[in-house]
Enzyme design. Structure first.
Site, PDB file in Angstrom:
ATOM      1  N   ASP A 130       0.817  -1.209   0.000  1.00  0.00           N
ATOM      2  CA  ASP A 130       0.000   0.000   0.000  1.00  0.00           C
ATOM      3  C   ASP A 130       0.859   1.271   0.000  1.00  0.00           C
ATOM      4  O   ASP A 130       1.622   1.519   0.936  1.00  0.00           O
ATOM      5  CB  ASP A 130      -0.902  -0.067   1.260  1.00  0.00           C
ATOM      6  CG  ASP A 130      -2.012   0.953   1.240  1.00  0.00           C
ATOM      7  OD1 ASP A 130      -2.021   1.807   0.336  1.00  0.00           O
ATOM      8  OD2 ASP A 130      -2.869   0.894   2.137  1.00  0.00           O
ATOM      9  N   ASP A 137     -10.484   4.067  -1.355  1.00  0.00           N
ATOM     10  CA  ASP A 137     -11.109   3.058  -0.485  1.00  0.00           C
ATOM     11  C   ASP A 137     -12.632   3.020  -0.644  1.00  0.00           C
ATOM     12  O   ASP A 137     -13.294   4.044  -0.707  1.00  0.00           O
ATOM     13  CB  ASP A 137     -10.791   3.369   0.980  1.00  0.00           C
ATOM     14  CG  ASP A 137      -9.337   3.084   1.289  1.00  0.00           C
ATOM     15  OD1 ASP A 137      -8.544   2.911   0.346  1.00  0.00           O
ATOM     16  OD2 ASP A 137      -8.992   3.055   2.483  1.00  0.00           O
TER      17      ASP A 137
HETATM   18  C1  GLA Z   1      -5.423   2.226   2.807  1.00  0.00           C
HETATM   19  C2  GLA Z   1      -5.944   1.077   1.958  1.00  0.00           C
HETATM   20  C3  GLA Z   1      -6.971   0.294   2.745  1.00  0.00           C
HETATM   21  C4  GLA Z   1      -6.328  -0.233   4.017  1.00  0.00           C
HETATM   22  C5  GLA Z   1      -5.745   0.914   4.825  1.00  0.00           C
HETATM   23  C6  GLA Z   1      -4.919   0.427   6.004  1.00  0.00           C
HETATM   24  O1  GLA Z   1      -6.402   3.156   3.085  1.00  0.00           O
HETATM   25  O2  GLA Z   1      -6.482   1.547   0.758  1.00  0.00           O
HETATM   26  O3  GLA Z   1      -7.478  -0.762   1.979  1.00  0.00           O
HETATM   27  O4  GLA Z   1      -5.353  -1.165   3.695  1.00  0.00           O
HETATM   28  O5  GLA Z   1      -4.887   1.727   4.018  1.00  0.00           O
HETATM   29  O6  GLA Z   1      -4.371   1.454   6.762  1.00  0.00           O
END
Ligand code: GLA
Length: 732
Positions: free
Chosen positions: A482, A548
């Site tokens: 990520d 997200d």
């Molecule tokens: C980002 C990702 C999420 C999750 C969070 C964890 O927002 O897109 O899917 O993994 O980080 O902190």
């Protein structure tokens, strides 16, 4: 004569009902970049204006303006739908960043503040605009055309309108009433359970009408009536027995003499699985030479089931009681396994090809991830309890196999030698991996190429090789990587090319692929620099295409329908577009879980679309608390078979007709899977055959309803598609 009269009454009643809430901008929203005070005028000549939708976010330059105009008819009769009759309220969704909204030239609201305002610029992009206009205001033009003109300032990033739907209504006591429906099992019997809640300070007194509907054609089978009184700030539960083998939608309409409020019970559509064994194996499974395999042969049916597999390559072994394949294969090649499952009731047989080569993930990954439920409160215990439930509740029998820990497992500091450790919530990573593998499940983890993760835990920056080796030692099979704080490195590099986005992912790839095991490589950088165009180059097995997801229709609509439209050329076996994890069941992104806010129809839409998109199927809820509706939603073998189809071609939208969209994907057996989606605010009847030419197909020889798992007529192709709902079909 008499019949006509009744029909007319019905029509009038429907029309009156439809007028209590006016949906705005359904048909057309006009847009113009720039800023001009005259654009608020109701009589403006609009030639030269372009169009927009309500979630466009199409102002792409920072520090610039755009205007939107929406025309709508305002019937005076709407006032009678209220017992309060005080004001007309507009709910206009989110606007990015600051807006001034005019009704027929009069300012009715402003949210956020401008550079020139006394306190300076501040964005209000995340605020749903609610504006109130007294019913005696001169701004309102009854029984004629009205114009909303919205002036928007975009401070940074993209901006504009970004939140359908838009409504106007006259609030009444009815607004304090809420009707929710869900499936419930009480003492082994099945019920449609309605909860009627009065959140106001006045008693609600009115009539109830129960409308039983055929889920296929929306026809009302029967109606029953009663009256009801609900005290202030209280609620009432009404349970109606249902017969699952004969699913039926039940609409409960509450009426107080002025307006109505309804809630709909949507039945479980997936039939119960038979007692005889049914194999749900994938058609093709990719494995690298020498990598360990852990594969629980997904099979439903009463236990004990005995498995036999013939034509197994050297190095693999079968646990015949539990149906778990393990071991490794040295020699590249394609091995066609004959799998048989037998129990006291019968048997099933299927072939599965193990493709030993360099490609893994020949079908999209299925499993679970901790983020959408537990967020940063995840722990080893919580992970294990969802994994155990995946087994106990039978989700593993449909192919759900990855158990992935998301953010918040990392210790605060690295060890003296630079290696990473889990924090106290994860006392035994290696043990957890072994336990999962012994059950034929797979183990996933999360990190960031940056200094820290999005949750501010340690990332892998400058420790990529060590981390990949540690993952191997714990038995990791999936890495979600990520971007998060990698933005710091990116900003220092002053490299505006796509290479700057690729670099961190290329780096981790070389170390991951150097491990003597298959690690699914999941890129998470929200689709920046059009990741779908280059992710395969870093051997990504999937890549997030958006920000997200959350459990709202707006998020599902935006991520699933708007943002995936053009991505179908990029998904293929081994490499998948990832529109983010599933938002059904109990979610919450924290220690506090709640039921998903999606309606049951929206949940059918969600799972159908993800299956059609060949998307990663990662469950995001606490499986240990999963109810029967959610389980059957996630465990429909014919819907899953579309997701796991070995051709690996993703659906594309082939029909957009107002709010009806048809998405279609070709399948390996020469047939097509389609979803007929109703993205609008009202239930619709759709005749599929009228779209065949637009879809580029001739009349199919067979039509199968995948949710119901039953064949339908090829001549009567009119279907009831509820608001935000879907009909998912296979056309032969
Ligand atoms: C980002 C990702 C999420 C999750 C969070 C964890 O927002 O897109 O899917 O993994 O980080 O902190």
């Amino acid at each position: 004569m008499r019949t006509t009269l009744i029909a007319a009454c019905l029509l009038a009643a429907t029309a009156l009902q439809a007028q209590t809430k006016i949906e705005l901008g359904q048909d057309k929203v006009l847009m113009h970049h720039g800023d001009n005070a005259e654009w608020k005028s109701p009589t403006l000549n609009e030639s030269g204006w372009g169009t927009s939708n309500l979630v466009g976010n199409e102002i792409t330059q920072r520090d610039t303006w755009a205007w939107y105009r929406i025309h709508f008819y305002l019937p005076k009769s709407i006032i009678n739908s209220s017992d309060i009759q005080k004001e007309l309220v507009f709910s206009l969704g989110k606007m990015d960043d600051v807006d001034m909204t005019y009704l027929n030239g009069e300012l009715i609201g402003k949210t956020g503040s401008l550079k020139t305002d006394p306190k300076g610029y501040s964005t209000a992009w995340d605020v749903t605009r609610i504006y109130r206009v007294p019913l005696n205001s001169k701004a309102l033009k009854w029984d004629s055309d009205n114009v909303l003109a919205i002036r928007i300032y975009n401070g940074d990033g993209n901006g504009g309108l970004c939140g359908a739907p838009f409504y106007a209504w006259v609030p009444g006591l009815i607004d304090n009433m809420d009707i929710k429906a869900k499936y419930a099992q009480i003492k082994g019997r099945e019920f449609a359970s309605f909860t009627l809640t009065n959140s106001g300070l006045k008693i609600q007194k009115g009539k109830l009408e129960y409308q039983y509907m055929d889920p296929d054609n929306g026809k009302i089978i029967k109606t029953t009536k009663s009256s009801v009184t609900i005290g202030k700030k209280s609620s009432k539960v009404i349970n109606l027995a249902v017969d699952e083998s004969n699913p039926c939608r039940i609409r409960l309409v509450y009426s107080n003499g002025h307006a109505t409020k309804a809630g709909t019970y949507v039945p479980i559509l997936t039939p119960r699985e038979p007692e005889t064994p049914l194999l749900n194996t994938v058609g093709r499974y990719g494995l690298r030479p020498g990598s360990p395999l852990y594969y629980k042969i997904p099979t439903t049916g009463v236990r004990p089931i005995r498995f036999t597999v013939t034509n197994m390559p050297e190095g693999l072994k079968l646990d015949a009681e539990n149906g778990i394949l393990s071991g490794s294969v040295k020699t590249p090649g394609e091995y066609v396994l004959n799998i048989k499952a037998e129990n006291a009731k019968g048997s099933d047989q299927k072939q599965m090809t193990i493709v030993v080569g360099q490609k893994i993930a020949l079908t999209p990954p299925m499993g679970w991830n901790s983020w959408n439920c537990w967020g940063l409160s995840v722990s080893q215990e919580k992970v294990k309890s969802s994994a155990q439930a995946i087994i106990d509740k039978g989700l593993a029998d449909y192919g759900y196999a990855y158990i992935n820990i998301d953010d918040a497992w990392e210790a605060a500091k690295r060890n003296a030698d630079g290696t990473i450790s889990p924090n106290e919530k994860f006392p035994d990573m290696k043990g957890l991996g072994e336990w999962l593998h012994s059950h034929g499940l797979k183990f996933g983890i999360y990190s960031s190429p940056g200094r820290v993760t999005c949750g501010n835990y340690l990332g892998s920056l400058n420790h990529e090789k060590q981390d990949a080796e540690t993952y191997n030692s714990w038995g990791i099979d999936y890495l979600k990587y990520d971007w998060c704080s990698y933005g710091e490195v990116y900003n220092q590099e002053h490299d505006a090319t796509v290479g700057a986005f690729i670099r961190p992912y290329l780096k981790m790839e070389q170390y991951l692929r150097a491990q003597p095991r298959d690690i699914f490589y999941s890129l998470c950088q929200y689709g920046m620099a059009d990741s779908w165009r280059w992710a395969e180059f870093v051997d990504a097995n999937s890549w997030r295409t958006t920000g997200d997801i959350t459990d709202s229709w707006r998020s599902l609509y935006d991520i699933g329908f708007v943002q995936q439209r053009k991505l179908y050329p990029y998904g293929q076996p081994g490499h998948w577009n990832d529109p983010d994890m599933l938002i059904v069941g109990k979610v919450g992104w924290s220690a506090n879980l709640r039921d998903t806010r999606l309606t049951y129809d929206e949940q059918y839409t969600h799972i159908s679309l993800w299956a059609l998109l060949a998307a990663n199927m990662l469950i995001g809820c606490d499986v240990s608390q999963m109810d029967e509706f959610t389980k059957r939603l996630l465990c429909n073998r014919e819907v899953i078979a579309v997701n796991q189809d070995i051709l690996g071609k993703q659906a594309k939208p082939v029909v957009t007709d107002g709010k009806i969209e048809i998405w279609m994907r070709p399948l390996a057996d020469g047939s097509h899977a389609i979803g007929i989606f109703n993205l609008g605010g009202e239930d619709k009847m759709v005749n599929l055959s009228s779209y065949y030419s637009a879809m580029g197909i001739s009349a199919p020889k067979g039509i199968r309803d995948l949710w119901r798992q039953k064949d339908l007529s090829t001549t009567d192709t009119s279907y009831f598609i509820p608001t935000h709902g879907v009909k998912m079909l296979k056309l032969k």
